[in-house]
Design an enzyme around this catalytic site. Structure first.
Site, short mmCIF file in Angstrom:
data_model
loop_
_atom_site.label_atom_id
_atom_site.label_comp_id
_atom_site.label_asym_id
_atom_site.label_seq_id
_atom_site.Cartn_x
_atom_site.Cartn_y
_atom_site.Cartn_z
N TYR A 33 0.84 -1.20 0.00
CA TYR A 33 0.00 0.00 0.00
C TYR A 33 0.86 1.24 0.00
CZ TYR A 33 0.86 0.98 4.97
OH TYR A 33 1.44 1.29 6.18
N ARG A 52 8.31 4.02 -4.79
CA ARG A 52 8.35 3.04 -3.69
C ARG A 52 7.32 1.94 -3.91
NH1 ARG A 52 7.59 5.07 2.39
NH2 ARG A 52 5.47 5.43 1.61
N ARG A 100 -7.38 -20.61 -1.84
CA ARG A 100 -6.39 -20.44 -0.78
C ARG A 100 -5.28 -21.48 -0.87
NH1 ARG A 100 -4.87 -21.79 4.35
NH2 ARG A 100 -4.23 -20.04 5.69
N LYS A 144 6.52 -2.01 1.88
CA LYS A 144 5.34 -1.42 2.52
C LYS A 144 4.14 -2.34 2.34
CE LYS A 144 3.14 3.10 3.17
NZ LYS A 144 3.60 3.35 4.55
N LEU A 201 11.06 1.30 7.21
CA LEU A 201 10.48 1.72 5.94
C LEU A 201 11.27 2.90 5.39
CD1 LEU A 201 8.08 1.38 3.94
CD2 LEU A 201 6.96 3.22 5.20
#
Length: 281
Positions: A33, A52, A100, A144, A201
């Site tokens: 994100y 980024r 899954r 991130k 980060l």
């Protein structure tokens, strides 16, 4: 009036926004994100955020779902449709939906979601009070990702003590805050913040603020520091996309800068807002 959000190519009212229950962002936190600030209806530090984003996706073996220009237009369209002057835009890209399985699909169609959050960003800052906690996050904090349970729990631990946030500590040194990069200002006036690595980060606001500091002759040192060193510092502050430069006025019960915002943090915040307004897209 509900917000208009973006989901997989469509602009829809937030009540109608849905993604698959098989989406890997939901099942595995297999997603990244970005959060960008909006000032005067324009996007702040967009080139850094999109760069980024591309890096984070690449580290997870995902491609960019848009060109930089097309993604900027989505941001601008959301600002227009929601008549937003100041606030933030949240962007999330997941690997997509698949049955899954820990082994991820190679060619799933990515899920892309963006939404706005209108809120004031430029008002006066009273400063925040933080506690220190062990850093329990995964080792690739330079990516991130949406794996935010550990920092969320740390934030709630701080709230339970009547404080605002937590600074996370590993091997005796501060890594960063729950959602921000951490800094101190020494008694000699030097700005100290942890060096870039997989431990923190690579903040876009961090890069912009350090550049502004260097351009104005402020001495910057990128290295780890301890809570004890921070408690003895002249100032402390954090940076993030929607808090800009925010003073830290207490660390583990010890007042910093007399328990009020310090001049370095206040000046850097002014400079960042001024520069951000001029360069916003």
């Amino acid at each position: 009036m509900s917000r208009i959000v973006y989901v997989n190519g469509a602009y829809v009212p937030e009540e109608e926004a849905t993604v698959s229950v098989f989406d890997r962002g939901f099942l595995f936190a297999d997603a990244v994100y970005e959060v960008t600030a909006v000032l005067d209806g324009k996007i702040v530090d967009y080139p850094g955020h999109v760069a980024r984003l591309e890096r984070s996706l690449g580290e997870l073996q995902m491609g960019m779902p848009f060109s930089s220009d097309d993604l900027l237009e989505v941001h601008r369209e959301l600002v227009r449709r929601n008549s937003m002057d100041e606030g933030a835009i949240y962007l999330q890209v997941t690997r997509g939906a698949a049955d899954r399985d820990f082994a991820f699909p190679k060619h799933a169609e990515q899920t892309v979601v963006l939404f706005t959050q209108a809120k004031p960003l430029t008002g006066a800052k009273k400063g925040i009070r933080v506690i220190s906690l062990p850093d329990m996050r995964w080792g690739r904090r330079d990516i991130k990702t949406v794996q935010l349970l550990a920092p969320s729990m740390a934030k709630m631990a701080a709230k339970a003590e009547g404080k605002d946030d937590a600074w996370l500590v590993q091997n005796g040194f501060v890594t960063e805050g729950t959602s921000n990069n951490a800094y101190i200002v020494t008694r000699e006036g030097k700005i100290v913040t942890r060096n870039l690595s997989s431990s923190i980060l690579h903040g876009i606001t961090r890069a912009a603020v350090l550049k502004l500091a260097a351009e104005r002759g402020m001495e910057v040192e990128e290295r780890p520091f301890t809570i004890e060193e921070a408690q003895q510092a002249a100032e402390a502050f954090v940076t993030a996309a929607t808090t800009f430069v925010c003073p830290v006025i207490e660390i583990d019960g010890v007042a910093i800068s007399g328990g009020k915002p310090g001049p370095v943090a206040e000046r850097l915040n002014e400079l960042y807002i001024e520069t951000g307004r001029k360069s916003a897209l």
